[in-house]
Structure formats: C-alpha cells, structure tokens
Motif scaffolding. Structure first.
Motif, mmCIF file in Angstrom:
data_model
loop_
_atom_site.group_PDB
_atom_site.id
_atom_site.type_symbol
_atom_site.label_atom_id
_atom_site.label_comp_id
_atom_site.label_asym_id
_atom_site.label_seq_id
_atom_site.Cartn_x
_atom_site.Cartn_y
_atom_site.Cartn_z
ATOM 1 N N ASN A 211 62.134 54.127 -115.906
ATOM 2 C CA ASN A 211 61.675 54.330 -117.473
ATOM 3 C C ASN A 211 62.854 53.844 -118.407
ATOM 4 O O ASN A 211 62.802 54.104 -119.546
ATOM 5 C CB ASN A 211 61.648 55.740 -117.507
ATOM 6 N N GLY B 35 51.415 51.660 -110.776
ATOM 7 C CA GLY B 35 51.306 52.689 -110.068
ATOM 8 C C GLY B 35 50.571 53.114 -108.753
ATOM 9 O O GLY B 35 49.643 52.294 -108.361
ATOM 10 N N ASN C 216 55.189 55.303 -110.176
ATOM 11 C CA ASN C 216 54.041 55.941 -110.539
ATOM 12 C C ASN C 216 53.464 55.905 -112.046
ATOM 13 O O ASN C 216 53.269 56.777 -112.793
ATOM 14 C CB ASN C 216 54.690 57.719 -110.660
ATOM 15 N N LEU C 217 54.018 54.645 -112.759
ATOM 16 C CA LEU C 217 53.412 54.354 -113.905
ATOM 17 C C LEU C 217 52.168 54.033 -114.157
ATOM 18 O O LEU C 217 51.708 52.895 -113.742
ATOM 19 C CB LEU C 217 54.284 53.179 -114.340
ATOM 20 N N TYR D 164 50.738 58.542 -117.684
ATOM 21 C CA TYR D 164 52.204 58.507 -117.806
ATOM 22 C C TYR D 164 52.682 58.441 -119.169
ATOM 23 O O TYR D 164 53.081 57.437 -119.200
ATOM 24 C CB TYR D 164 53.145 58.006 -116.584
ATOM 25 N N SER D 165 52.263 59.152 -120.066
ATOM 26 C CA SER D 165 52.179 58.897 -121.633
ATOM 27 C C SER D 165 53.464 58.202 -121.952
ATOM 28 O O SER D 165 53.615 57.086 -122.644
ATOM 29 C CB SER D 165 52.091 60.024 -122.193
ATOM 30 N N SER E 234 54.568 54.703 -120.857
ATOM 31 C CA SER E 234 53.657 53.986 -120.983
ATOM 32 C C SER E 234 53.587 53.505 -122.446
ATOM 33 O O SER E 234 53.361 52.263 -122.758
ATOM 34 C CB SER E 234 52.164 54.528 -120.614
ATOM 35 N N GLU F 61 49.979 63.275 -121.009
ATOM 36 C CA GLU F 61 51.281 64.117 -120.551
ATOM 37 C C GLU F 61 51.053 65.361 -121.809
ATOM 38 O O GLU F 61 51.938 65.160 -122.710
ATOM 39 C CB GLU F 61 52.518 63.223 -120.730
ATOM 40 N N TYR G 222 58.673 65.629 -123.643
ATOM 41 C CA TYR G 222 58.002 64.140 -123.637
ATOM 42 C C TYR G 222 57.005 64.271 -124.723
ATOM 43 O O TYR G 222 56.515 62.756 -124.894
ATOM 44 C CB TYR G 222 57.298 63.953 -122.301
ATOM 45 N N ARG H 156 54.832 69.559 -118.392
ATOM 46 C CA ARG H 156 56.349 69.189 -118.058
ATOM 47 C C ARG H 156 57.251 69.943 -118.760
ATOM 48 O O ARG H 156 57.376 69.525 -120.141
ATOM 49 C CB ARG H 156 56.682 67.479 -117.979
ATOM 50 N N SER I 282 44.689 62.811 -116.482
ATOM 51 C CA SER I 282 45.803 62.064 -116.006
ATOM 52 C C SER I 282 45.266 61.451 -114.606
ATOM 53 O O SER I 282 45.765 61.972 -113.507
ATOM 54 C CB SER I 282 46.938 63.116 -115.793
ATOM 55 N N ALA J 89 53.094 65.253 -112.584
ATOM 56 C CA ALA J 89 54.544 64.793 -112.454
ATOM 57 C C ALA J 89 54.991 65.425 -111.212
ATOM 58 O O ALA J 89 56.000 64.943 -110.827
ATOM 59 C CB ALA J 89 55.233 65.438 -113.267
#
Length: 542
Positions: free
Chosen positions: A136, A180, A186-187, A191-192, A195, A237, A243, A296, A377, A411
């Motif tokens: 990230n 992903g 995990n993208l 995964y807001s 992304s 997310e 986030y 999260r 998600s 997550a």
C-alpha cells in the motif's frame, strides 16, 4: 522573475510597502492550525543529517521511517520557511533513492519502510507482505509525491521533478502486479483506500507522462470501484475512523487533479457527498464518535486514538469539535498525525464538496434517529453486509449482519472488526461495549435501546464475547450492575451465567487490543442446547 503559485499580493495601503501572504497564511484557519501543529510536532523528529524523520511512533530506537518522511516533506514545501524547501527536496530524493527498482520483484516500485532495513527478499530478510514490505505504500507515497508536484511544482527543480515522475512511473507499474488472491495480495476493488489511490496514481501519471495504457488502466480500475460504490452509495471499507479518512482524502485527489472526462473526476464529488452524508448520520457530536459498526478500527473510542477522519473534522468544524484532544501526539495510534499536512493542504478544496447540512450535523446533534444501509466486499462477503444503527443524545448502537468466508471481516482482523457496538456518555468519558467476533456469520440488528445478535450457523458450543470499557469511577467490576452510566440487561437463549476477565496493559486474563484495556464478558449456551444461539442486550443510560 518567477512568482510562486499561491503567494498572493496584499492590498497596498497608503504609506505601506507591498508584502505577500505565504501559502500557509492563505489557507483556511482550521487547515492552518492542523498543518502548523502537526509540522511543529514532526520538526522534533527530523534528522537533517539523514534527511528522514525518525520513526514518529518513538518506539524504534532511532530508526527512520519513509512514509511519514514523505508526508513531512510536502508539509515543508507548504511552509516554505528558512531551509524548508532544501530539506524537503533532500527527503523526497532519499525516498525515491530507496525505491525498489528490480522489475522482477513482487515489490517493484514500492518504497522502503525504513532506510536501515536489509534488502527485501534476501536470505536473511525474506519477503513478507505487510511486514518486510507494504504494497500500500506505493499509493501512500505516490499520492504524496503527486500533491507535492501539483501544489508546489514551482519549488521543485526540473531534474528532481523528472526523478519524481520516474518514481511514479515505477510505482504505477509495480502496483499493476497486485492481484487479489495471488501471491498473498489482498488488493480487490473492495479494499477501498488503496484501491482509490491505485486508480488515481495510474490515471494521473499516465496523463502526465502521455502513457495511454497507464491512463486507461487507472480508468478501468476506477470503473470497478465506482460500480461497487454505486450499489448502495457506500464505501466497501465502511465506517472506519482511519480508512474512511484515507478514502475521502484520495477521492479528493480524483476530484481536484483529474479532468471531468475521467470517470474519477466525474464521480468523485458525488462519492464524497454520499460518504459524508453517511458519516453525518452516524456521527454523534456529543460523544465525538462515529457510531458502529466499524469495519476497521484502531480503537474503541475516537477520543483516545488518532483517527484520520478526525483530521477532516478538524478542517471542517474545528479541532475542538473533532475527536482529537489538545495534544493528539499523546493519543494512541499517534503516528497517523504525520498525515495531517496532506489533509490540511487539500482542506479548502475538500470543504467545497461537503454539503452544508452535513456540516450542521457534524456540529450539533440533530436528534434521535436510526440509520440503515449496506455495503459489499467481494470475495469475502457471501452477500452484502446489512447495517443498522440508532443514534440518541447520549448513546449510540450500531450493528451489521454479515456472512463471510473468513473470520474478522474483509480485513480478516478480529482486532479491528467491530460489527456490533454500543457507546454512551458515562458522565466521565465514553463507555463502550463491542462484540468480539469469533464466527464468519452473524445476524446483528441495532434498534432503539437494543442490540440483537444471532448465529445462523451456531451450535451448542457457540460463545458470545463482549468487550466492555474500564470505568473511571468503578475500577473493579463483577457484573453488569457495575457498568458506569448505563443500565444493561441480557436476554436471549444464552446461559445467564457468564465468565468475566480483564485485559490490562500489566496483567489480567487477556491482552489489550490496539492499546485498549477492557473487561471481557463471555456467554456460552446452556447444556444440551439446540436452535440458533441468540443474545440480546437491552440498554438505557443511567
């Protein structure tokens, strides 16, 4: 002679001389405060000999840190006092010097976490995604470089600009390696926050370098994000103190720096508006917290940890009405305060996208109300997560129903996933009760004065764990009757007996979570139980 952008002449008064207003002085007052306070804090961490910040968490024995150094560098460009620009250029050059430049590596185009680390992927420092390297950071550092170029390009020499653009090209190519589910990545579009940054950096860099493939890649990825958002006008997310803050900031980049013929430039204002409208419905200005559920979270009370959403609130309604205390640097997760200069720089533009009704709701409590929505998600959700919340003057209850392929939310983190939560005014701080997830599926419904939890696939061995805040006026508790400021009764089909344990920083039956201490009430099912396990909390402020 060249005049710096955002350096504005003041009116010439009789008998006076021409003077200028600095970039910072031209910012809105709230943004000035945010930038100046965060920069003064980071000044204490700057190591000019190295051209990096020491790790702002102050827990790394004087090692340096890359991402916060980049944030600080752009803050220096904004402040532009003394040797600020010279030091900013030194930092940015160092950050790019440390970028991974082997196209065969999975971490190509990424940035070191710290300049002291060995080479990622070497014999004694093996690759470990989100540990020895964080994918990230291409987005976090890349977006920061772009803000520097957009806002302060007049301060950056041509050769440094070229070096930064080369870095953005490499970061964008490297980010395209992310798929992903492949190589532990995990993208997914859901995964807001990374992304949104990925789409932006690709779209912006492609346009700047006249690379149509890169531009198209950013646009296509953004289309996936927009389609997912428009399903219910929510971020996948959802409702994260940290986030949601990043996503709103990154969407502002879409709106400010990309043209309207880009889907990002076109859609960002509406996405920002819808996101703020959800936040406004869930924000309780009396508690200075966003009601649950939280997908999260790095804590259970925004008055005790630095959330990036609070940086937006500082800009919009003022520091005193945000959840930040007078000295944010002493709060939990304080390292995120290093992001503040970037939020301040975009604040004036971002504020134009926030409806006045939202500002009013963020400032003053609008009255008791309920909230319903949903978010999705994939590939983690079997079906969309259904969200309910009740917000009253001194209490909030929030919940989301979920059915997922993993435990711990999208997550996959039990420490950050809070699908059912109660918060209230204890009379001496904020109290909270949060459900500690242990199952991949739960029906959770919030309604006035009630939180109802059911396991659709539960068994006689199912348990419900509820984490409860410590209390200033009641240090030792033995049951619900000791909860400060809240009357609690429990119903459902659980065994009425419970086990109780404490998680303390210096002892107890459990370990703290995200720096927070708590009491753990755990309910089991009666002997020979059959049916669907159900627990209901009935609550009323005392």
């Amino acid at each position: 002679m060249l005049f710096a952008r955002n350096v504005l002449p003041l009116a010439l008064l009789p008998g006076s001389a021409w003077c200028t207003t600095s970039y910072v002085e031209s910012m809105p007052l709230n943004a000035q405060g945010l930038l100046n306070e965060s920069m003064a804090w980071m000044d204490n961490f700057y190591d000019p000999a190295a051209g990096y910040l020491y790790d702002v968490s102050a827990s790394s024995a004087l090692r340096h840190e890359t991402r916060s150094s980049a944030w600080y560098a752009v803050g220096l460009l904004a402040r532009n006092e003394g040797e600020d620009v010279q030091e900013a250029l030194k930092i940015l050059t160092n950050v790019v010097d440390g970028q991974f430049k082997n196209p065969e590596d999975q971490w190509y185009g990424n940035y070191q976490k710290q300049p002291e680390e060995p080479m990622v992927g070497s014999k004694y420092y093996p690759k470990n995604i989100y540990n020895s390297w964080d994918p990230n950071w291409r987005g976090f550092v890349g977006t920061t470089i772009i803000v520097g170029l957009e806002e302060f390009g007049h301060l950056i020499p041509e050769n440094t600009t070229a070096y930064l653009l080369e870095s953005l090209h490499n970061a964008t190519v490297g980010d395209s390696y992310r798929v992903g589910g492949v190589d532990d990545d995990n993208l997914y579009p859901a995964y807001s926050n990374p992304s949104i940054m990925r789409a932006f950096v690709s779209g912006w860099t492609g346009r700047r370098l006249n690379d149509s493939n890169m531009t198209i890649a950013g646009e296509n990825y953004a289309k996936e994000l927009v389609t997912m958002f428009e399903r219910a006008n929510t971020l996948s997310e959802f409702n994260s103190g940290t986030y949601t803050g990043v996503s709103l900031w990154a969407l502002t980049l879409w709106a400010k720096y990309l043209p309207t013929d880009s889907i990002m430039g076109e859609k960002a204002p509406t996405m920002i508006r819808h996101t703020w409208e959800s936040v406004a419905q869930l924000w309780n200005p009396n508690l200075k917290n966003v009601a649950g559920p939280w997908d999260r979270s790095y804590g259970y009370d925004m008055n005790r940890y630095v959330s990036l959403l609070a940086l937006h609130l500082w800009n919009i309604v003022g520091k005193d009405k945000s959840s930040l205390i007078s000295k944010p640097q002493v709060m939990s997760h304080s390292a995120d305060f290093a992001y503040a200069p970037l939020f301040a720089i975009l604040a004036e533009f971002h504020s134009t996208l926030v409806p006045q009704a939202v500002v009013s709701a963020l400032t003053n409590f609008t009255g008791e109300h309920t909230f319903t929505s949903s978010t999705f998600s994939p590939p983690f959700d079997v079906y969309p997560r259904n969200i309910t919340a009740w917000v009253d003057e001194k209490i909030t209850i929030g919940a989301e129903t979920f059915n997922e392929t993993v435990i711990g939310g999208p997550a996959t983190s039990r420490d950050s996933f809070n699908p059912a939560l109660i918060q209230w005014d204890t009379g001496n701080g904020i109290g909270w009760i949060t459900y500690r997830t242990s199952v991949p599926s739960m029906i959770a419904v919030a309604s006035p004065g009630q939180l109802n939890l059911t396991y659709p696939y539960g068994t006689a061995s199912s348990t419900f764990s509820l984490l409860v805040s410590p209390f200033a006026m009641k240090k030792d508790i033995v049951g619900w009757e000791d909860v400060q400021g809240l009357n609690v009764t429990v119903s459902g089909n659980v065994d009425s007996n419970f086990t109780l344990g404490y998680a303390g920083a210096y002892g107890g039956a459990y370990s703290t979570v995200n720096d927070f201490e708590f009491w753990n009430f755990t309910y089991s099912m009666p002997r020979n139980f059959t049916g669907l396990p159900n627990l209901v909390l009935h609550v009323e402020p005392a």
